[in-house]
Design a protein around this motif. Structure first.
Motif, mmCIF file in Angstrom:
data_model
loop_
_atom_site.group_PDB
_atom_site.id
_atom_site.type_symbol
_atom_site.label_atom_id
_atom_site.label_comp_id
_atom_site.label_asym_id
_atom_site.label_seq_id
_atom_site.Cartn_x
_atom_site.Cartn_y
_atom_site.Cartn_z
ATOM 1 N N GLN A 18 -75.575 49.553 -66.829
ATOM 2 C CA GLN A 18 -75.374 51.006 -66.874
ATOM 3 C C GLN A 18 -73.876 51.258 -67.064
ATOM 4 N N PHE A 19 -73.531 51.859 -68.178
ATOM 5 C CA PHE A 19 -72.115 52.111 -68.435
ATOM 6 C C PHE A 19 -71.652 53.418 -67.792
ATOM 7 N N GLN A 20 -70.396 53.404 -67.355
ATOM 8 C CA GLN A 20 -69.763 54.647 -66.922
ATOM 9 C C GLN A 20 -69.069 55.280 -68.119
ATOM 10 N N HIS A 21 -68.695 56.532 -67.938
ATOM 11 C CA HIS A 21 -68.069 57.230 -69.056
ATOM 12 C C HIS A 21 -66.577 57.432 -68.821
ATOM 13 N N PHE A 22 -65.812 56.881 -69.713
ATOM 14 C CA PHE A 22 -64.358 57.042 -69.675
ATOM 15 C C PHE A 22 -63.894 57.478 -71.047
ATOM 16 N N PHE A 103 -67.682 47.627 -67.771
ATOM 17 C CA PHE A 103 -68.559 48.679 -67.243
ATOM 18 C C PHE A 103 -68.400 50.002 -67.972
ATOM 19 N N SER B 51 -77.474 44.169 -61.772
ATOM 20 C CA SER B 51 -76.874 45.319 -62.430
ATOM 21 C C SER B 51 -76.022 44.911 -63.618
ATOM 22 N N VAL B 102 -56.727 55.859 -68.849
ATOM 23 C CA VAL B 102 -58.180 55.853 -68.709
ATOM 24 C C VAL B 102 -58.551 57.120 -67.943
ATOM 25 N N ILE B 103 -59.344 57.955 -68.581
ATOM 26 C CA ILE B 103 -59.639 59.270 -68.015
ATOM 27 C C ILE B 103 -61.112 59.388 -67.662
ATOM 28 N N ALA B 104 -61.369 59.949 -66.506
ATOM 29 C CA ALA B 104 -62.754 60.155 -66.078
ATOM 30 C C ALA B 104 -62.863 61.536 -65.445
ATOM 31 N N GLY B 112 -71.768 57.320 -63.028
ATOM 32 C CA GLY B 112 -72.018 57.005 -64.430
ATOM 33 C C GLY B 112 -72.985 57.948 -65.104
ATOM 34 N N GLU B 114 -72.444 61.460 -66.270
ATOM 35 C CA GLU B 114 -72.098 62.401 -67.327
ATOM 36 C C GLU B 114 -70.869 61.973 -68.088
ATOM 37 N N ASP B 115 -70.836 62.404 -69.321
ATOM 38 C CA ASP B 115 -69.734 62.051 -70.199
ATOM 39 C C ASP B 115 -68.496 62.883 -69.849
ATOM 40 N N VAL B 116 -67.350 62.398 -70.303
ATOM 41 C CA VAL B 116 -66.102 63.134 -70.123
ATOM 42 C C VAL B 116 -65.959 64.085 -71.291
#
Lengths: 340, 155
Positions: A18-22, A103, B51, B102-104, B112, B114-116
């Motif tokens: 499961q990828f995170q969003h950056f 990730f 995972s 790196v922005i979140a 993990g 929602e998108d930015v």
């Protein structure tokens, strides 16, 4: 061919399911320092969605803003897979190991490009003019406060504040306005006469709001008077105290008189000089000479004067054909000599 | 509101996890960048509880701070990424001309979901700079076979 021995010296790499969003934002040197060390607030501003409709809409974009600078964000596709990794302790096949775990994956990165356009371009679109015709105010409410206006302009607050001050724009009952040259001339007269009546020395420090409320008694909004006072103040003035700058006042009174003469009729230079002097405080009256506004006027004839057009497109309809015909004559001359 | 705050990197405590990468690639949060030409494909894991999937090994054959000292940078010229059983990519460690932030979404790390969104988003969205990364490990060449076999996961 490489051997498998090296394999065991390395760090295992895993990919998260499961990828995170950056997002990856490329930082120019001038930003790196700001981002790393300072506590100054950064924000990302974009044009409000509604403004992307309509024929005069600007291309939609977002900008990273520091307190004084703005950088337009441009999205760039990466041809390679760019993974963001983080160390993790993972168990695979009943063995635990520290891994480098990918990730997040980024298919685009963001570049920053300095954005130096004049915030006035946006303000002219969003802020209605405030005119006074025969004593009646001619304007409309836009219901955009100064704070909301600044948030709607993809430039830094510093750039917005500069344009706001240059326009002598003001906020009244939750709406923002920009006064016309005609309005500014009238408000200036009210400021000048109120200062004289109350014996306020305008080239020394005085309370901005005291003078503004005197002008308000003449029927002009106090925020407008305060905006104009600040517009004409010396660079060191703060928001509470002002002292007017001689050169700014000289140039302001002259250019607004010229700009307010919109009807196109001839403005006799002698009449203009009289009006200019009459509108200046007594102590600067003697300074009203044309060389004080060098480059801001033009003389269409030996007896008349008008404002120099900044763009060269709006009011310079007359000189252009003249130039054109002159150049045409040059071509004719060349043509004649060639034929011979 | 079309204005979204971008919060600077918070001075959080470094993660307790041991970072297996060379010291130069370490950042306060441990985040690093790995760039590969192409995509890594791997089979759907049989174990639903895991995972992540191990895909290979990253090696820096010239990295030896005990021998060359911590200030040595020659090792950056060579990196290997062994993928699957039989493929190897050769690359290097590059210092980024312009570092990456790196922005979140603020507070979004870990879910993990929602998108930015860079502007134009709705609601009181806030962003934060999670990390500033100055190096990346780049593999810009096609993989080459190692150890004879060519079966296994492709790259």
């Amino acid at each position: 061919m490489a051997t498998r021995q090296q394999h065991h010296n390395g760090a295992p790499v895993s990919i998260a399911h499961q990828f995170q969003h950056f997002r990856l934002l490329e930082l120019p040197p001038e930003i790196v320092d700001l981002v790393e060390n300072s506590k100054s607030p950064l924000s990302i501003k974009s044009l409000p969605p509604s403004s992307s409709d309509g024929p005069n809409s600007q291309p939609a974009y977002a900008a990273l803003c520091t307190p004084t600078k703005a950088f337009q964000l441009r999205q760039v596709q990466t041809s390679n897979s760019l993974y963001v990794t983080q160390p993790a302790l993972e168990t695979h096949n009943d063995a635990s190991a520290f891994t480098t775990r990918a990730f997040a994956s980024c298919t685009t990165t963001l570049e920053l490009h300095p954005q130096t356009e004049d915030a006035a371009i946006h303000m002219n679109r969003l802020v209605p003019t405030y005119d006074i015709v025969d004593g009646d105010v001619d304007t409309r409410e836009n219901h955009i406060s100064k704070a909301r206006l600044f948030a709607d302009i993809p430039l830094s607050d510093g750039q917005c504040e500069e344009a706001w001050g240059a326009l002598a724009a003001f906020e009244l009952s939750g709406s923002s306005y920009q006064p016309t040259a005609n309005t500014l001339t009238q408000v200036w007269k009210a400021i000048n006469s109120a200062a004289v009546a109350e014996g306020i020395k305008i080239d020394a420090s005085f309370l901005t709001n005291d003078l503004a409320s005197l002008v308000a008694e003449e029927g002009h909004p106090a925020p407008l008077a305060a905006a104009l006072i600040r517009h004409l103040s010396t660079a060191g003035s703060d928001s509470e105290w002002s002292s007017l700058d001689r050169d700014k006042v000289l140039s302001f009174v002259a250019t607004k008189l010229l700009e307010a003469k919109k009807d196109g009729s001839d403005y006799l230079t002698a009449d203009f000089l009289d009006a200019w002097k009459d509108n200046l405080p007594e102590l600067w009256r003697k300074d009203a000479e044309l060389n004080a506004i060098q480059g801001k006027y033009e003389l269409p004839s030996s007896k008349t004067i008008r404002a120099k057009s900044n763009t060269g497109a709006v009011t310079s309809a007359q000189p252009d054909p003249a130039k054109g015909s002159a150049s045409r004559k040059w071509h004719e001359k060349f043509a004649k000599t060639r034929k011979k | 509101m079309p204005s979204i705050p971008l919060h600077p990197r918070s001075q959080a405590a470094p993660p307790s996890t041991t970072n297996p990468l060379p010291q130069l690639l370490h950042t306060p949060t441990g985040l690093a960048l790995l760039e590969i030409q192409g995509t890594i494909h791997f089979p759907i894991p049989p174990d639903p509880s895991s995972s992540s999937t191990l895909v290979g090994t990253l090696a820096f054959p010239l990295y030896n701070p005990a021998l060359h000292g911590e200030t040595d940078t020659k090792w950056m010229k060579r990196a290997h990424f062994y993928v699957g059983e039989s493929q190897r990519m050769t690359g290097e460690v590059k210092k980024l001309g312009k570092p990456f932030a790196v922005i979140a979404r603020k507070g979004a790390r870990g879910d993990g979901e929602e998108d930015v969104r860079m502007g134009g988003g709705e609601g009181a969205e806030e962003l934060e700079i999670v990390e500033i990364v100055r190096f990346k490990v780049v593999f810009s060449h096609r993989p080459e076979p190692v150890g004879g076999g060519e079966d296994g996961e492709g790259v």
